[in-house]
Write an enzyme that holds these catalytic residues in place. Structure first.
Site, PDB file in Angstrom:
ATOM      1  N   ASP A  69       0.699  -1.008  -0.128  1.00  0.00           N
ATOM      2  CA  ASP A  69      -0.195   0.012   0.042  1.00  0.00           C
ATOM      3  C   ASP A  69       0.707   1.270  -0.180  1.00  0.00           C
ATOM      4  O   ASP A  69       1.824   1.241   0.792  1.00  0.00           O
ATOM      5  CB  ASP A  69      -0.763   0.082   1.272  1.00  0.00           C
ATOM      6  CG  ASP A  69      -1.995   1.015   1.021  1.00  0.00           C
ATOM      7  OD1 ASP A  69      -2.491   1.138  -0.268  1.00  0.00           O
ATOM      8  OD2 ASP A  69      -2.500   1.752   1.858  1.00  0.00           O
ATOM      9  N   ASP A 151       2.559  11.262  -9.742  1.00  0.00           N
ATOM     10  CA  ASP A 151       4.027  11.577 -10.279  1.00  0.00           C
ATOM     11  C   ASP A 151       3.832  12.927 -10.813  1.00  0.00           C
ATOM     12  O   ASP A 151       5.186  13.616 -10.806  1.00  0.00           O
ATOM     13  CB  ASP A 151       4.436  10.589 -11.057  1.00  0.00           C
ATOM     14  CG  ASP A 151       4.841   9.166 -10.431  1.00  0.00           C
ATOM     15  OD1 ASP A 151       4.561   9.005  -9.356  1.00  0.00           O
ATOM     16  OD2 ASP A 151       4.840   8.114 -11.199  1.00  0.00           O
TER      17      ASP A 151
END
Length: 190
Positions: A69, A151
Protein backbone atom coordinates in the site's frame (compact mmCIF):
# COMPACT_ATOMS: atom_id res chain seq x y z
CA UNK A 1 13.92 -18.41 -9.97
CA UNK A 2 11.59 -17.48 -7.10
CA UNK A 3 7.94 -17.11 -8.12
CA UNK A 4 5.80 -14.73 -6.10
CA UNK A 5 2.28 -13.44 -6.41
CA UNK A 6 2.10 -9.65 -6.25
CA UNK A 7 -1.33 -8.60 -4.95
CA UNK A 8 -2.01 -6.14 -7.75
CA UNK A 9 -3.59 -5.82 -11.17
CA UNK A 10 -1.91 -2.46 -11.72
CA UNK A 11 0.29 -3.10 -14.78
CA UNK A 12 2.43 0.01 -14.08
CA UNK A 13 3.18 -1.18 -10.55
CA UNK A 14 3.93 -4.73 -11.71
CA UNK A 15 6.39 -3.48 -14.38
CA UNK A 16 8.04 -1.09 -11.94
CA UNK A 17 8.54 -3.75 -9.27
CA UNK A 18 9.69 -6.41 -11.77
CA UNK A 19 12.31 -3.96 -13.10
CA UNK A 20 13.58 -3.38 -9.55
CA UNK A 21 13.77 -7.05 -8.48
CA UNK A 22 15.31 -8.20 -11.76
CA UNK A 23 15.41 -11.67 -13.24
CA UNK A 24 15.91 -13.62 -9.99
CA UNK A 25 12.18 -13.30 -9.27
CA UNK A 26 9.17 -13.98 -11.43
CA UNK A 27 6.24 -11.84 -10.35
CA UNK A 28 2.68 -12.84 -11.12
CA UNK A 29 -0.32 -10.55 -10.83
CA UNK A 30 -3.74 -11.32 -9.41
CA UNK A 31 -5.01 -11.92 -12.95
CA UNK A 32 -2.31 -14.58 -13.43
CA UNK A 33 -3.89 -16.63 -10.62
CA UNK A 34 -7.47 -15.88 -11.77
CA UNK A 35 -8.18 -13.58 -8.84
CA UNK A 36 -10.55 -10.94 -10.19
CA UNK A 37 -12.29 -9.83 -7.02
CA UNK A 38 -11.56 -6.51 -5.35
CA UNK A 39 -9.42 -7.20 -2.31
CA UNK A 40 -10.62 -5.05 0.59
CA UNK A 41 -8.52 -2.05 1.63
CA UNK A 42 -10.33 -0.87 4.73
CA UNK A 43 -7.34 -0.18 6.97
CA UNK A 44 -6.45 3.25 8.26
CA UNK A 45 -2.70 2.74 7.79
CA UNK A 46 -0.51 1.55 4.92
CA UNK A 47 0.53 -1.43 7.10
CA UNK A 48 -3.08 -2.52 7.63
CA UNK A 49 -3.97 -2.29 3.94
CA UNK A 50 -0.84 -4.15 2.78
CA UNK A 51 -1.47 -6.87 5.38
CA UNK A 52 -5.12 -7.16 4.35
CA UNK A 53 -4.10 -7.90 0.77
CA UNK A 54 -1.62 -10.64 1.59
CA UNK A 55 -3.80 -12.19 4.29
CA UNK A 56 -6.66 -12.37 1.78
CA UNK A 57 -4.50 -14.24 -0.76
CA UNK A 58 -3.05 -16.62 1.81
CA UNK A 59 -6.50 -17.42 3.20
CA UNK A 60 -8.13 -17.90 -0.21
CA UNK A 61 -5.31 -19.38 -2.30
CA UNK A 62 -2.64 -20.53 0.17
CA UNK A 63 0.10 -18.89 -1.90
CA UNK A 64 3.30 -17.07 -0.96
CA UNK A 65 2.64 -13.49 -1.89
CA UNK A 66 3.32 -9.85 -1.23
CA UNK A 67 1.21 -6.75 -1.46
CA UNK A 68 1.82 -3.11 -0.94
CA UNK A 69 0.00 0.00 0.00
CA UNK A 70 1.42 3.33 -1.02
CA UNK A 71 0.36 6.89 -0.84
CA UNK A 72 1.20 10.53 -0.82
CA UNK A 73 1.33 12.44 2.47
CA UNK A 74 1.24 16.23 2.30
CA UNK A 75 2.21 18.09 5.46
CA UNK A 76 -0.03 21.12 4.90
CA UNK A 77 -3.00 18.76 4.49
CA UNK A 78 -2.29 16.91 7.76
CA UNK A 79 -0.96 13.88 5.89
CA UNK A 80 -3.73 13.70 3.29
CA UNK A 81 -4.40 12.01 0.97
CA UNK A 82 -2.48 9.22 2.77
CA UNK A 83 -4.15 5.80 2.62
CA UNK A 84 -6.91 7.36 0.50
CA UNK A 85 -4.48 8.48 -2.24
CA UNK A 86 -5.97 6.26 -4.96
CA UNK A 87 -9.53 7.46 -4.27
CA UNK A 88 -8.97 10.87 -2.71
CA UNK A 89 -11.63 12.64 -4.78
CA UNK A 90 -14.13 9.87 -4.12
CA UNK A 91 -13.14 8.07 -7.31
CA UNK A 92 -10.09 6.33 -8.74
CA UNK A 93 -9.76 9.05 -11.41
CA UNK A 94 -6.22 10.36 -10.89
CA UNK A 95 -6.94 13.58 -12.76
CA UNK A 96 -9.67 14.37 -10.23
CA UNK A 97 -7.40 13.32 -7.34
CA UNK A 98 -4.58 15.58 -8.54
CA UNK A 99 -7.02 18.45 -9.11
CA UNK A 100 -8.30 18.11 -5.53
CA UNK A 101 -4.76 18.19 -4.12
CA UNK A 102 -3.91 21.28 -6.17
CA UNK A 103 -7.17 23.00 -5.13
CA UNK A 104 -6.53 22.31 -1.44
CA UNK A 105 -2.95 23.59 -1.72
CA UNK A 106 -3.88 26.80 -3.56
CA UNK A 107 -2.23 29.72 -1.78
CA UNK A 108 -0.34 27.48 0.66
CA UNK A 109 3.43 27.98 0.73
CA UNK A 110 4.35 24.78 2.58
CA UNK A 111 4.35 22.11 -0.13
CA UNK A 112 6.45 19.46 1.66
CA UNK A 113 5.28 15.93 1.03
CA UNK A 114 6.44 12.35 0.88
CA UNK A 115 5.52 9.17 -0.88
CA UNK A 116 5.39 6.08 1.37
CA UNK A 117 5.17 2.39 0.62
CA UNK A 118 4.66 -0.54 2.96
CA UNK A 119 5.07 -4.06 1.62
CA UNK A 120 3.63 -7.06 3.41
CA UNK A 121 5.22 -10.40 2.52
CA UNK A 122 3.56 -13.68 3.49
CA UNK A 123 6.15 -16.38 2.96
CA UNK A 124 5.87 -19.94 4.22
CA UNK A 125 3.45 -18.97 6.97
CA UNK A 126 5.42 -15.96 8.21
CA UNK A 127 4.69 -12.28 7.66
CA UNK A 128 7.33 -9.61 7.09
CA UNK A 129 7.07 -5.87 6.40
CA UNK A 130 9.31 -3.58 4.37
CA UNK A 131 8.99 0.19 4.16
CA UNK A 132 10.23 2.92 1.89
CA UNK A 133 9.67 6.65 1.62
CA UNK A 134 10.96 9.62 -0.30
CA UNK A 135 10.70 13.26 0.71
CA UNK A 136 9.87 16.01 -1.73
CA UNK A 137 7.34 18.72 -2.52
CA UNK A 138 4.21 19.34 -4.57
CA UNK A 139 4.35 21.76 -7.49
CA UNK A 140 1.50 23.95 -8.81
CA UNK A 141 0.97 22.24 -12.18
CA UNK A 142 1.51 18.89 -13.82
CA UNK A 143 4.84 18.22 -15.51
CA UNK A 144 5.84 15.11 -17.44
CA UNK A 145 4.03 12.30 -19.17
CA UNK A 146 5.52 9.18 -17.62
CA UNK A 147 4.82 7.47 -14.32
CA UNK A 148 1.37 7.27 -12.79
CA UNK A 149 -0.67 8.55 -9.87
CA UNK A 150 0.62 11.80 -8.39
CA UNK A 151 3.97 11.56 -10.24
CA UNK A 152 3.32 14.69 -12.38
CA UNK A 153 3.11 16.99 -9.31
CA UNK A 154 5.81 15.50 -7.04
CA UNK A 155 9.47 16.55 -7.15
CA UNK A 156 11.78 14.54 -4.87
CA UNK A 157 14.27 16.45 -2.75
CA UNK A 158 17.58 16.99 -4.54
CA UNK A 159 15.98 16.84 -8.01
CA UNK A 160 14.51 19.39 -10.39
CA UNK A 161 12.18 17.01 -12.23
CA UNK A 162 8.90 15.41 -11.23
CA UNK A 163 8.65 11.62 -11.08
CA UNK A 164 6.64 11.89 -14.33
CA UNK A 165 9.56 13.64 -16.07
CA UNK A 166 12.08 10.98 -15.02
CA UNK A 167 12.90 7.85 -16.94
CA UNK A 168 11.71 4.60 -15.39
CA UNK A 169 15.33 3.83 -14.41
CA UNK A 170 15.76 7.22 -12.70
CA UNK A 171 12.54 6.86 -10.74
CA UNK A 172 13.17 3.21 -9.89
CA UNK A 173 16.55 4.08 -8.40
CA UNK A 174 15.09 6.47 -5.79
CA UNK A 175 11.34 5.98 -5.34
CA UNK A 176 9.57 4.96 -2.15
CA UNK A 177 8.49 1.73 -3.81
CA UNK A 178 12.05 1.06 -4.99
CA UNK A 179 13.39 1.42 -1.44
CA UNK A 180 10.79 -0.99 -0.04
CA UNK A 181 11.17 -3.46 -2.93
CA UNK A 182 14.97 -3.45 -2.60
CA UNK A 183 14.54 -4.40 1.08
CA UNK A 184 12.12 -7.16 0.03
CA UNK A 185 14.52 -8.46 -2.64
CA UNK A 186 17.48 -8.42 -0.21
CA UNK A 187 15.42 -10.37 2.32
CA UNK A 188 14.37 -12.96 -0.29
CA UNK A 189 17.95 -13.32 -1.56
CA UNK A 190 19.13 -14.40 1.89
Amino acid sequence: MIELIFATNNAHKLEEVQAIVGKKFLLKSLADIDCHEDIPETGVTFHENAKQKTDYLVNKYGLNCFGDDSGLEIDALNGEPGVYSARYSGSRDMEKNINLVLEKLAGIANRTARFKTVISLNLNGQQHFFEGSIEGHIIDERKGADGFGYDPIFIPNGYSKTFAEMTADEKNSISHRAVAVQKLAAFLSN
